[in-house]
Design an enzyme around this catalytic site. Structure first.
Site, short mmCIF file in Angstrom:
data_model
loop_
_atom_site.label_atom_id
_atom_site.label_comp_id
_atom_site.label_asym_id
_atom_site.label_seq_id
_atom_site.Cartn_x
_atom_site.Cartn_y
_atom_site.Cartn_z
CG ASN A 1 2.91 9.17 -1.73
OD1 ASN A 1 2.55 8.00 -1.72
ND2 ASN A 1 2.20 10.11 -1.14
CG ASN B 1 -4.80 8.77 4.18
OD1 ASN B 1 -3.79 8.44 3.56
ND2 ASN B 1 -5.94 8.09 4.13
CB CYS C 1 0.84 3.37 2.81
SG CYS C 1 1.74 4.73 2.20
N GLY C 2 1.69 1.80 -0.30
CA GLY C 2 2.78 1.18 -1.07
C GLY C 2 4.07 1.98 -1.08
CG ASN D 1 -5.05 1.07 -0.35
OD1 ASN D 1 -4.75 0.18 -1.15
ND2 ASN D 1 -4.33 2.16 -0.23
CG HIS E 1 -6.46 1.58 -5.45
ND1 HIS E 1 -5.70 2.73 -5.43
CD2 HIS E 1 -6.01 0.79 -4.44
CE1 HIS E 1 -4.80 2.64 -4.45
NE2 HIS E 1 -4.96 1.47 -3.83
CD GLU F 1 -2.28 8.77 -2.13
OE1 GLU F 1 -2.43 8.68 -0.90
OE2 GLU F 1 -1.18 8.78 -2.69
NE ARG F 2 -9.18 5.27 1.73
CZ ARG F 2 -9.28 4.05 2.25
NH1 ARG F 2 -10.46 3.49 2.35
NH2 ARG F 2 -8.22 3.38 2.63
CB CYS G 1 -0.73 6.33 -5.25
SG CYS G 1 -1.78 5.26 -4.23
N GLY G 2 1.80 3.98 -4.45
CA GLY G 2 2.31 2.63 -4.71
C GLY G 2 1.20 1.62 -4.84
CB THR G 3 -1.80 0.77 -2.76
OG1 THR G 3 -2.15 2.12 -2.51
CG2 THR G 3 -1.14 0.18 -1.52
N GLY G 4 -1.73 2.31 -5.61
CA GLY G 4 -2.46 2.72 -6.82
C GLY G 4 -1.78 2.21 -8.09
O1 ZDP Z 1 -5.99 4.33 0.86
C1 ZDP Z 1 -5.73 5.50 1.20
O2 ZDP Z 1 -6.47 6.16 1.93
C2 ZDP Z 1 -4.44 6.12 0.65
N1 ZDP Z 1 -4.49 7.55 0.69
C3 ZDP Z 1 -3.32 5.58 1.48
C4 ZDP Z 1 -1.96 6.00 1.02
C5 ZDP Z 1 -1.54 5.22 -0.22
C6 ZDP Z 1 -0.15 5.59 -0.67
N2 ZDP Z 1 -0.10 6.78 -1.44
C7 ZDP Z 1 0.49 4.47 -1.47
O3 ZDP Z 1 1.58 4.72 -1.98
O4 ZDP Z 1 -0.02 3.36 -1.52
C8 ZDP Z 1 0.71 5.85 0.46
#
Ligand code: ZDP
Length: 280
Positions: free
Chosen positions: A13, A66, A75-76, A164, A166, A215-216, A224-227
Site C-alpha cells: 500500500n 487518497n 490511514c493505518g 474511517n 469500513h 478502498e474508498r 489496508c491497515g485500518t481495514g
Molecule cells: O478511508 C479511506 O478513504 C481509505 N482509502 C484511506 C486509506 C486507508 C489505508 N489504506 C489504511 O491502510 O488504513 C491507508
C-alpha cells in the site's frame, strides 16, 4: 524548483510522503495529489501523506489525500510509513521511538521498534451505526451481521469505523470475489453516507484471517491497515476470531489485537522506504 518527496509502502500500500513541517496547510492541492498518484502520468501511489506541525500536544499532524483527491480521516499503513519518514527527517533511523500524531481520527500513537516493524495504537473502534456512519442499524445500535443488497445478492455485513468507515463481509473464499465489479457498489451504497472501505474476509482459523480490500477513493489496494483492524473487530463481534490474530492481506500479514480492558486496537507491521525523488 521541484517538490522533494519520499516514496514508502506498507505491504504494497504505497504512499508519497511530503515534508510539510514548516506550514499548517498541505503544500499540494487534492487535484495535484491526483496527478502525483497517477501510475502512468505521475509518480504512482495509493495516496499522498503530509507531515504537518503538531496540534493538541502531538509531535506531528498527519493528513492524507487518497488517489482520487478525497481526504480520509486516517490511514493505518500510512501512519507506519509516516513514523519511519519522520524518524529519517529527524536523523533517528533504526532507533526505538514513540510518536503522538494528530489525525482527523484523533491522536494515534506509532512506535518504531528495534526489529524495524512499527506498532500503532489505533485507538478505539467506533461501532455506533450513526457514527460509522451507516444507516444499516438505528443510531445507538451496532451494525453487526446486517443484510445489505448489492449486485442482486444479500450480503451479511458488519460496519466498523477506525476513524474511517469500513464494511466487512465474511465469505467462504476471498479469491472467488470479483472485487473490481462489486467493490464500487459497496463503496457508493446509500447505506454509507460517507461512502465506505469494503473488506471481504475468509476465516482460516480463529487467529488467522485472510482479507481483500476495495478502498474508498483508491480502489483495490494490496493492503489496508485500518481495514485489517476493522476486520479483526468485526470478526470478534461475529464470534469468528480471537481478540488477537494475523490478518493476511494480498501484500502480506499484519498482527492485530483488540484489548478487552482498554478497548484499544493495536496493529504491528512493516513500513518500507522505496526511494527519494523530486517532482517537476
Ligand atoms: O478511508 C479511506 O478513504 C481509505 N482509502 C484511506 C486509506 C486507508 C489505508 N489504506 C489504511 O491502510 O488504513 C491507508
Amino acid at each position: 524548483m521541484g517538490l522533494a518527496f519520499a516514496k514508502y509502502h506498507g505491504l504494497g500500500n504505497d504512499f508519497i510522503l511530503l515534508d510539510n513541517r514548516d506550514r499548517p496547510e498541505p503544500i499540494v492541492s487534492p487535484a495535484e495529489a491526483v496527478q502525483l498518484c497517477d501510475r502512468h502520468f505521475g509518480i504512482g501511489a495509493d495516496g499522498v501523506i503530509f507531515v504537518l506541525p503538531g496540534q493538541n500536544g502531538a509531535d506531528y499532524t498527519m493528513r492524507i489525500f487518497n488517489s482520487d483527491g478525497s481526504e480520509p480521516e486516517m490511514c493505518g499503513n500510512g501512519i507506519r510509513c509516516f513514523a519511519k519518514y519522520v524518524a529519517s527527517l529527524e536523523g533517528l533511523e533504526n532507533t526505538e521511538k514513540a510518536y503522538q500524531v494528530h489525525t482527523l481520527a484523533g491522536m494515534i500513537g506509532p512506535t518504531l521498534r528495534a526489529d524495524g516493524q512499527v506498532t500503532v495504537d489505533m485507538g478505539y473502534p467506533i461501532l455506533d451505526a450513526e457514527q460509522v456512519p451507516t444507516t444499516l442499524a438505528p443510531a445507538g445500535d451496532k451494525a453487526i451481521a446486517r443484510s445489505l443488497s448489492v449486485a442482486g445478492h444479500d450480503w451479511s455485513v458488519t460496519a466498523v469505523s477506525m476513524g474511517n468507515p469500513h464494511c466487512i463481509t465474511f465469505v467462504e473464499d476471498v479469491a472467488a470475489i470479483d472485487l473490481s465489479a462489486i467493490g464500487p457498489q459497496f463503496e457508493h451504497h446509500p447505506a454509507f453516507p460517507q461512502r465506505t472501505n469494503t473488506e471481504f474476509v475468509e476465516v482460516v482459523r480463529p487467529d488467522y484471517l485472510k482479507m481483500r480490500v476495495w478502498e474508498r477513493g483508491a480502489g483495490i489496494t494490496l493492503a489496508c491497515g485500518t481495514g485489517a483492524c476493522a476486520t479483526l473487530v468485526a470478526a470478534v463481534l461475529n464470534g469468528r476470531s480471537d481478540r488477537s490474530a494475523t490478518v493476511e492481506l494480498p501484500g502480506g500479514p499484519l498482527q492485530i489485537g483488540w484489548e478487552m480492558i482498554s478497548n484499544r486496537v493495536h496493529m504491528t507491521g512493516p513500513a518500507t522506504f522505496v526511494f527519494n525523488g523530486v517532482w517537476g
